[in-house]
Write a protein that holds these residues in place. Structure first.
Motif, short mmCIF file in Angstrom:
data_model
loop_
_atom_site.label_atom_id
_atom_site.label_comp_id
_atom_site.label_asym_id
_atom_site.label_seq_id
_atom_site.Cartn_x
_atom_site.Cartn_y
_atom_site.Cartn_z
N ARG A 138 -42.08 19.86 7.86
CA ARG A 138 -42.78 19.28 6.52
C ARG A 138 -43.78 18.61 7.04
O ARG A 138 -43.78 17.41 7.71
N PRO A 139 -45.05 19.10 6.72
CA PRO A 139 -46.15 18.26 7.38
C PRO A 139 -46.20 17.02 6.95
O PRO A 139 -46.04 16.48 5.91
N GLY A 140 -46.70 16.20 7.95
CA GLY A 140 -46.63 14.61 7.94
C GLY A 140 -45.39 13.74 8.27
O GLY A 140 -45.39 12.68 8.11
N TYR A 141 -44.34 14.61 8.63
CA TYR A 141 -43.00 14.06 9.05
C TYR A 141 -42.25 14.39 10.21
O TYR A 141 -42.90 15.71 10.78
N LEU A 142 -41.66 13.86 10.89
CA LEU A 142 -40.63 14.17 11.96
C LEU A 142 -39.50 14.79 11.19
O LEU A 142 -38.93 13.98 10.76
N ARG A 143 -39.10 16.06 11.24
CA ARG A 143 -37.87 16.54 10.87
C ARG A 143 -36.87 16.53 11.94
O ARG A 143 -36.98 17.43 12.90
N LEU A 144 -35.52 16.11 11.72
CA LEU A 144 -34.57 16.00 12.56
C LEU A 144 -33.43 16.83 11.99
O LEU A 144 -32.79 16.55 10.63
N PHE A 145 -33.08 17.95 12.47
CA PHE A 145 -31.82 18.61 11.96
C PHE A 145 -30.54 18.27 12.53
O PHE A 145 -30.28 18.15 13.92
N GLY A 146 -29.79 17.72 11.59
CA GLY A 146 -28.19 17.00 12.06
C GLY A 146 -27.44 18.01 12.82
O GLY A 146 -27.25 19.44 12.43
N THR A 147 -27.05 17.33 13.92
CA THR A 147 -25.99 18.22 14.66
C THR A 147 -24.75 17.44 14.66
O THR A 147 -24.01 17.05 13.82
N GLN A 148 -24.30 17.37 16.09
CA GLN A 148 -23.13 16.59 16.42
C GLN A 148 -23.07 15.15 16.23
O GLN A 148 -24.34 14.50 16.00
N SER A 149 -21.90 14.73 16.18
CA SER A 149 -21.60 13.14 15.89
C SER A 149 -22.47 12.33 17.03
O SER A 149 -22.75 12.85 18.23
N ILE A 150 -22.83 11.16 16.83
CA ILE A 150 -23.44 10.22 17.53
C ILE A 150 -22.49 9.87 18.45
O ILE A 150 -22.77 9.35 19.59
N THR A 151 -21.14 10.18 18.44
CA THR A 151 -20.41 10.04 19.79
C THR A 151 -20.21 11.16 20.70
O THR A 151 -19.37 11.05 21.84
N SER A 152 -20.95 12.30 20.17
CA SER A 152 -20.71 13.48 21.20
C SER A 152 -21.11 13.38 22.47
O SER A 152 -22.46 12.53 22.57
N VAL A 153 -20.55 13.71 23.38
CA VAL A 153 -20.95 13.79 24.77
C VAL A 153 -21.72 15.19 25.14
O VAL A 153 -21.90 15.23 26.24
N HIS A 154 -22.08 15.83 24.18
CA HIS A 154 -22.61 17.21 24.37
C HIS A 154 -24.00 17.14 23.80
O HIS A 154 -24.81 16.66 24.45
N GLN A 292 -27.02 13.55 11.80
CA GLN A 292 -25.97 14.28 12.34
C GLN A 292 -25.53 15.13 11.16
O GLN A 292 -25.48 14.80 9.88
N ASP A 293 -24.87 16.13 11.21
CA ASP A 293 -24.22 17.15 10.46
C ASP A 293 -23.08 17.56 10.96
O ASP A 293 -22.94 18.73 11.70
N LEU A 294 -21.76 17.13 10.74
CA LEU A 294 -20.54 17.60 11.39
C LEU A 294 -19.90 18.72 11.13
O LEU A 294 -18.99 19.10 11.31
N ASP A 295 -20.45 19.49 10.03
CA ASP A 295 -19.96 20.55 9.39
C ASP A 295 -20.73 21.65 9.87
O ASP A 295 -20.50 22.39 10.82
N GLN A 296 -21.77 22.04 9.07
CA GLN A 296 -22.59 23.20 9.16
C GLN A 296 -23.66 23.18 10.25
O GLN A 296 -24.40 24.12 10.37
N HIS A 297 -23.96 21.88 10.43
CA HIS A 297 -25.28 21.58 11.39
C HIS A 297 -26.67 22.23 10.30
O HIS A 297 -27.52 22.68 11.26
N SER A 298 -26.71 22.14 9.17
CA SER A 298 -27.74 22.61 8.51
C SER A 298 -28.70 21.73 7.92
O SER A 298 -29.78 21.86 7.22
N SER A 299 -28.14 20.56 7.54
CA SER A 299 -28.95 19.52 6.97
C SER A 299 -30.06 18.77 7.71
O SER A 299 -29.90 19.12 8.97
N HIS A 300 -31.02 18.22 7.13
CA HIS A 300 -32.05 17.65 7.89
C HIS A 300 -32.46 16.58 7.39
O HIS A 300 -32.25 16.15 6.17
#
Length: 314
Positions: A138-154, A292-300
């Motif tokens: 998305r021009p003009g932005y930093l897009r972060l794609f949600g992945t594991q929980s903020i408590t994840s050690v991976h 974070q997206d704890l289900d499908q890791h598809s949101s941003h």
């Protein structure tokens, strides 16, 4: 030469073990620097404790920092130029060039629409973000794609920078449309997966609306420090201030900045506080943005800017 003659005439070259009032605690691990044959320094690690409430060796949220001390050679042995084994907070600068000054303010306003790569001050957790972050999606932005929980050690999607002052303010603008309670994004004061203060946006599936709340993790114990604040728009400005031992989150609402949630103990996000409670700690505090997206890791989540301003309050 005998072993007795080779022994260093002092137990330590540099230490604050017996100097609890020194402003540079945890000093050691020095490397020698020869400016010229008559001018020597050591570069060493140290930590600056907060002196709140008369505590000598207080918490050090800035972690370990780099310090410099002039060195003398006396009878072929290195000694601190101040004649002691304790470091000085202020020292004479090396004669290595003209117009060399010490940088004392690391404020930085990053507009994600004007850069092609993240600044060097920004760090990811454990490994490069790779496809989890994009400056072009998305021009003009930093897009972060949600992945594991903020408590994840991976694997996490988190971009953060170190606190480099005891007093600072961070502001960002977040565009986010969560569709599940498992999708989150926001602004975080972060030490590790067991210790953080997180102003997060997520989704209430009962009301079917996005909301803000503060999640706090301390020594592995988690709780919410605020009520839900329902959002009427998908874009919201978030901010946090740190003033020595205190942190306060803010949101931009009704045309002005308003406090969000209670004042929190900023100095608990430090090596010392965590170590005092029997945990391994050795990094220093960070402030950043995450998703974070704890289900499908598809949101941003899209962030427009990240403004870190040191205030150097007394």
């Amino acid at each position: 030469m005998s072993t007795a003659l080779m022994r260093f005439p002092r137990i330590s070259l540099l230490t604050t073990k017996t100097d609890p009032d020194n402003p540079l605690q945890k000093s050691g691990h020095a490397s020698f620097v020869e400016v010229n044959p008559d001018e020597w320094y050591i570069v060493h690690i140290s930590a600056r404790p907060l002196r709140e409430k008369g505590v000598q060796r207080g918490n050090c949220p800035l972690g370990r920092e780099t310090s410099l001390q002039p060195l003398d050679w006396i009878e072929d042995w290195p000694r601190l130029a101040n004649g002691t084994t304790s470091p000085d907070l202020w020292v004479t600068a090396p004669s290595i060039g003209e117009n060399v000054t010490q940088r004392q303010d690391y404020s930085e306003n990053v507009d994600f629409g004007t850069i092609s790569k993240l600044p060097i001050a920004f760090k990811s957790l454990r490994a490069p973000l790779g496809t989890r972050a994009s400056l072009t999606a998305r021009p003009g932005y930093l897009r972060l794609f949600g992945t594991q929980s903020i408590t994840s050690v991976h694997e996490q999607t988190l971009v953060a920078r170190r606190w480099q002052a005891f007093d600072f303010r961070v502001e960002t603008e977040l565009s986010f449309e969560p569709k599940s309670f498992q999708q989150l994004a926001g602004l975080v004061l972060f030490y590790d997966t067991d210790n953080y203060q997180y102003l997060q946006c997520s989704y209430d599936e009962d009301t079917q609306k996005a909301y803000l709340q503060i999640e706090v993790a301390e020594l592995g114990e988690h709780h919410y420090a605020s009520e839900h604040h329902v959002l009427s728009e998908n874009t919201v400005k978030l901010a946090v201030t740190v003033h020595k031992t205190a942190s306060q989150f803010y949101i931009f609402a009704g045309g002005q900045w308003v406090t969000f949630g209670p004042v929190l103990p900023a100095d608990h996000i430090s090596d010392d506080y965590i170590k005092d409670h029997g945990k391994l700690a050795f990094t220093g505090a960070m402030v950043g943005i995450c998703a974070q997206d704890l289900d499908q890791h598809s949101s941003h989540a899209d962030f427009k800017y990240f403004n870190y301003q040191e205030t150097h309050a007394e």
